[in-house]
Motif scaffolding. Structure first.
Motif, PDB file in Angstrom:
ATOM      1  N   ALA A 357      26.881 -65.109 -69.878  1.00  0.00           N
ATOM      2  CA  ALA A 357      26.709 -64.316 -71.102  1.00  0.00           C
ATOM      3  C   ALA A 357      25.713 -65.087 -71.955  1.00  0.00           C
ATOM      4  CB  ALA A 357      28.031 -64.123 -71.820  1.00  0.00           C
ATOM      5  N   ALA A 358      24.418 -64.865 -71.692  1.00  0.00           N
ATOM      6  CA  ALA A 358      23.376 -65.696 -72.290  1.00  0.00           C
ATOM      7  C   ALA A 358      23.374 -65.652 -73.808  1.00  0.00           C
ATOM      8  CB  ALA A 358      22.005 -65.284 -71.752  1.00  0.00           C
ATOM      9  N   GLY A 359      23.857 -64.575 -74.380  1.00  0.00           N
ATOM     10  CA  GLY A 359      23.836 -64.472 -75.828  1.00  0.00           C
ATOM     11  C   GLY A 359      24.909 -65.275 -76.524  1.00  0.00           C
ATOM     12  N   VAL A 360      25.952 -65.716 -75.772  1.00  0.00           N
ATOM     13  CA  VAL A 360      27.067 -66.394 -76.429  1.00  0.00           C
ATOM     14  C   VAL A 360      27.367 -67.769 -75.839  1.00  0.00           C
ATOM     15  CG1 VAL A 360      28.158 -64.226 -77.094  1.00  0.00           C
ATOM     16  CG2 VAL A 360      28.736 -65.253 -74.884  1.00  0.00           C
ATOM     17  N   THR A 361      26.606 -68.226 -74.867  1.00  0.00           N
ATOM     18  CA  THR A 361      26.863 -69.544 -74.270  1.00  0.00           C
ATOM     19  C   THR A 361      25.564 -70.266 -73.987  1.00  0.00           C
ATOM     20  OG1 THR A 361      27.941 -70.723 -72.446  1.00  0.00           O
ATOM     21  CG2 THR A 361      26.869 -68.655 -71.903  1.00  0.00           C
ATOM     22  N   ASP A 362      25.616 -71.574 -74.012  1.00  0.00           N
ATOM     23  CA  ASP A 362      24.470 -72.380 -73.590  1.00  0.00           C
ATOM     24  C   ASP A 362      24.887 -73.327 -72.464  1.00  0.00           C
ATOM     25  OD1 ASP A 362      26.070 -74.092 -74.970  1.00  0.00           O
ATOM     26  OD2 ASP A 362      24.549 -74.746 -76.408  1.00  0.00           O
ATOM     27  N   ASP A 363      25.994 -73.017 -71.782  1.00  0.00           N
ATOM     28  CA  ASP A 363      26.464 -73.813 -70.653  1.00  0.00           C
ATOM     29  C   ASP A 363      25.850 -73.244 -69.374  1.00  0.00           C
ATOM     30  OD1 ASP A 363      27.698 -75.351 -68.794  1.00  0.00           O
ATOM     31  OD2 ASP A 363      29.732 -74.612 -69.170  1.00  0.00           O
ATOM     32  N   PHE A 364      24.846 -73.914 -68.862  1.00  0.00           N
ATOM     33  CA  PHE A 364      24.142 -73.428 -67.678  1.00  0.00           C
ATOM     34  C   PHE A 364      24.378 -74.335 -66.469  1.00  0.00           C
ATOM     35  CE2 PHE A 364      21.532 -71.695 -71.192  1.00  0.00           C
ATOM     36  CZ  PHE A 364      21.715 -70.348 -70.914  1.00  0.00           C
ATOM     37  N   SER A 365      25.528 -75.004 -66.436  1.00  0.00           N
ATOM     38  CA  SER A 365      25.814 -75.915 -65.327  1.00  0.00           C
ATOM     39  C   SER A 365      25.899 -75.171 -63.994  1.00  0.00           C
ATOM     40  CB  SER A 365      27.107 -76.686 -65.585  1.00  0.00           C
ATOM     41  OG  SER A 365      28.189 -75.792 -65.823  1.00  0.00           O
ATOM     42  N   LEU A 366      26.467 -73.950 -64.009  1.00  0.00           N
ATOM     43  CA  LEU A 366      26.559 -73.173 -62.776  1.00  0.00           C
ATOM     44  C   LEU A 366      25.167 -72.731 -62.308  1.00  0.00           C
ATOM     45  CD1 LEU A 366      29.710 -70.938 -63.449  1.00  0.00           C
ATOM     46  CD2 LEU A 366      29.531 -72.964 -61.987  1.00  0.00           C
ATOM     47  N   LEU A 367      24.320 -72.398 -63.274  1.00  0.00           N
ATOM     48  CA  LEU A 367      22.944 -72.021 -62.929  1.00  0.00           C
ATOM     49  C   LEU A 367      22.198 -73.213 -62.351  1.00  0.00           C
ATOM     50  CD1 LEU A 367      20.664 -69.948 -62.923  1.00  0.00           C
ATOM     51  CD2 LEU A 367      20.161 -70.597 -65.289  1.00  0.00           C
ATOM     52  N   GLU A 368      22.376 -74.387 -62.953  1.00  0.00           N
ATOM     53  CA  GLU A 368      21.735 -75.598 -62.436  1.00  0.00           C
ATOM     54  C   GLU A 368      22.168 -75.865 -60.998  1.00  0.00           C
ATOM     55  OE1 GLU A 368      21.649 -80.453 -63.135  1.00  0.00           O
ATOM     56  OE2 GLU A 368      22.929 -79.186 -64.379  1.00  0.00           O
ATOM     57  N   LYS A 369      23.457 -75.768 -60.732  1.00  0.00           N
ATOM     58  CA  LYS A 369      23.985 -76.012 -59.383  1.00  0.00           C
ATOM     59  C   LYS A 369      23.384 -75.036 -58.382  1.00  0.00           C
ATOM     60  CE  LYS A 369      28.417 -76.410 -56.903  1.00  0.00           C
ATOM     61  NZ  LYS A 369      28.223 -75.316 -55.920  1.00  0.00           N
ATOM     62  N   ALA A 370      23.321 -73.746 -58.769  1.00  0.00           N
ATOM     63  CA  ALA A 370      22.784 -72.733 -57.864  1.00  0.00           C
ATOM     64  C   ALA A 370      21.295 -72.950 -57.604  1.00  0.00           C
ATOM     65  CB  ALA A 370      23.023 -71.337 -58.454  1.00  0.00           C
ATOM     66  N   VAL A 371      20.547 -73.312 -58.645  1.00  0.00           N
ATOM     67  CA  VAL A 371      19.105 -73.558 -58.487  1.00  0.00           C
ATOM     68  C   VAL A 371      18.858 -74.753 -57.568  1.00  0.00           C
ATOM     69  CG1 VAL A 371      17.044 -74.345 -59.704  1.00  0.00           C
ATOM     70  CG2 VAL A 371      18.402 -72.472 -60.639  1.00  0.00           C
TER      71      VAL A 371
END
Length: 454
Positions: A357-371
């Motif tokens: 939920a990009a509008g309400v969170t800045d936790d991108f740890s899952l995105l980093e792991k996937a990338v």
């Protein structure tokens, strides 16, 4: 005799300290004329790796306190006599100190000239010199680790080990061919083939790690794509940490490509936020859409964004098809809203999907792991030898091709002297890689990309 050079070695901004670096045969003599030690002693009497506290003097007038640090040749960064004058970091003071040094006979250093002199004086090889520029430009921890490893000689040691194998083969073969009457042992075909195959495996190992290493040191060219209002610009702004893209509820707001370099954990991404993908009669928006489609073809990584709160449409399905066979991590956005999208076609098409939920969170740890997983960097050892740029890759690739051809020639029964010519070609490529046989043009081009003062 090389001229004595000088430059500001610190950034072009006010700070606590500013450093002026002087290098060359007359470096200490010139520094002595602009620096007055508090104890009245001369810098010329100082041993290497010693410092003095005093004042900077210009036209006979002191204008700042300073510390002068002396390095004696050859135990300095450049291999020459070097003096570093540390003054207060105001821009005017730093520039005036440089002006004083230049007025006493030093000349302005060219971009990268200090490191170029270190290379020419045998302090470092060309791969280590290039790593200096990579360390300066590094934007993430992994990039620093990879570049520092190269500076410490990890790549040089790997290349030199291959060179040693090839040189030993070449020397024995040349001696056997040139002096047939001497009691020189001949390399048998099996031993020679084994040595060449080992060298080829090591070169191919470096080439296979190039893409991962280049992404670590320079960042991944990444495109954020999707239909209008799925949250591409919001994602871009959150990853950038600032408002780089305009965010509105009006479809087609983003018409051009907005670019920024960001850090995602330890990774560096060169992000491009693109126009929303849809059919449009607006000629300006159509250009943006065409550019967005081009980014899908060019990017090393694609982040296709889908809206969790709206049903998938033809534009979404078209995007799924365009991403097939490419490195991509699907981003299913707006999970804070009620679900309206059937995400099955997305999860079936992409190996890696991240719900956010990009509008309400800045936790991108899952995105980093996937990338990291998608780019094959999860187990990548950034401290291992890595080819850092296209020049190094080309030299390594040419050497590998020569060795491969030498193996084929040997197995085809071609004469040993012809095989040895191919081995010598590979040796020359690797010597060019480390700089031992690099042309003046190549050397000048490399150092021209450095900042002044390094």
């Amino acid at each position: 005799m090389e001229k004595t050079i000088a430059a500001i070695a610190t950034g072009n901004a006010a700070g606590g300290l500013g450093v002026i670096r002087i290098s060359g045969e007359n470096a200490i003599e010139i520094a002595d004329r602009v620096f007055r030690a508090k104890d009245k002693s001369a810098l010329s009497r100082l041993r290497g790796y010693r410092a003095k506290f005093g004042n900077i003097v210009f036209h006979g007038e002191p204008f700042d306190e300073a510390v002068a640090l002396v390095f004696r040749a050859p135990k300095s960064y450049t291999g020459e006599d070097v003096v570093e004058l540390s003054v207060h970091g105001g821009l005017f003071v730093v520039e005036k100190t440089l002006e004083a040094v230049l007025s006493e006979g030093a000349v302005p250093a060219q971009p990268g000239e200090f490191t170029k002199r270190a290379f020419l004086n045998g302090k470092i090889d060309l791969t280590q010199a290039e790593s200096v520029a990579d360390i300066i430009s590094a934007r993430g921890e992994e990039a620093v680790k990879a570049s520092f490893g190269a500076l410490q000689g990890t790549l040089s040691k790997k290349i030199n080990a291959v060179l040693e194998r090839l040189t030993d083969c070449s020397a024995l073969m040349a001696a056997w061919v040139d002096y047939p009457d001497e009691d020189i042992p001949e390399l048998d075909d099996e031993q020679l083939s084994s040595t060449l195959k080992t060298a080829l495996d090591e070169l191919n190992s470096l080439l296979n790690s190039y893409d991962g290493g280049h992404i670590l040191t320079h960042g991944a060219d990444t495109a954020i794509v999707g239909r209008p209002n799925v949250g591409k610009s919001t994602l871009m702004n959150l990853l950038s940490g600032r408002e780089r893209s305009i965010v509105t509820q009006i479809e087609g707001t983003t018409r051009d490509i907005v670019e920024d370099t960001v850090r995602l954990g330890n990774l560096v991404l060169r992000l491009s936020d693109t126009a929303g993908l849809r059919s449009s009669d607006d000629p300006v928006e159509s250009i943006g859409i065409r550019l967005a489609n081009g980014k899908i073809d060019e990017a090393q990584l694609i982040l296709p964004v889908f809206d969790y709160s709206r049903p998938l449409n033809d534009d979404d399905f078209g995007l799924i098809e365009k991403c097939r066979g490419k490195k991509a991590v699907a981003v299913i956005n707006k999970t804070d809203l009620p679900q309206a999208a059937d995400v099955t076609p997305i999860t079936e098409a992409f190996d890696r999907c991240v719900f956010i939920a990009a509008g309400v969170t800045d936790d991108f740890s899952l995105l980093e792991k996937a990338v990291k997983e998608e780019l094959g960097l999860t187990e990548f050892d950034s401290a291992a030898p890595i080819l850092a740029n296209q020049r190094q890759k080309q030299c390594c690739s040419n050497a590998a091709a020569d060795v491969s051809e030498a193996i084929f020639a040997l197995e085809s029964g071609i004469t040993r002297d012809a095989v040895n010519v191919l081995i010598d070609d590979a040796i020359n490529e690797l010597l060019s890689l480390t700089g031992k046989r690099a042309t003046v043009e190549v050397v000048n081009d490399i150092f021209s990309k450095f900042c002044v003062g390094k």
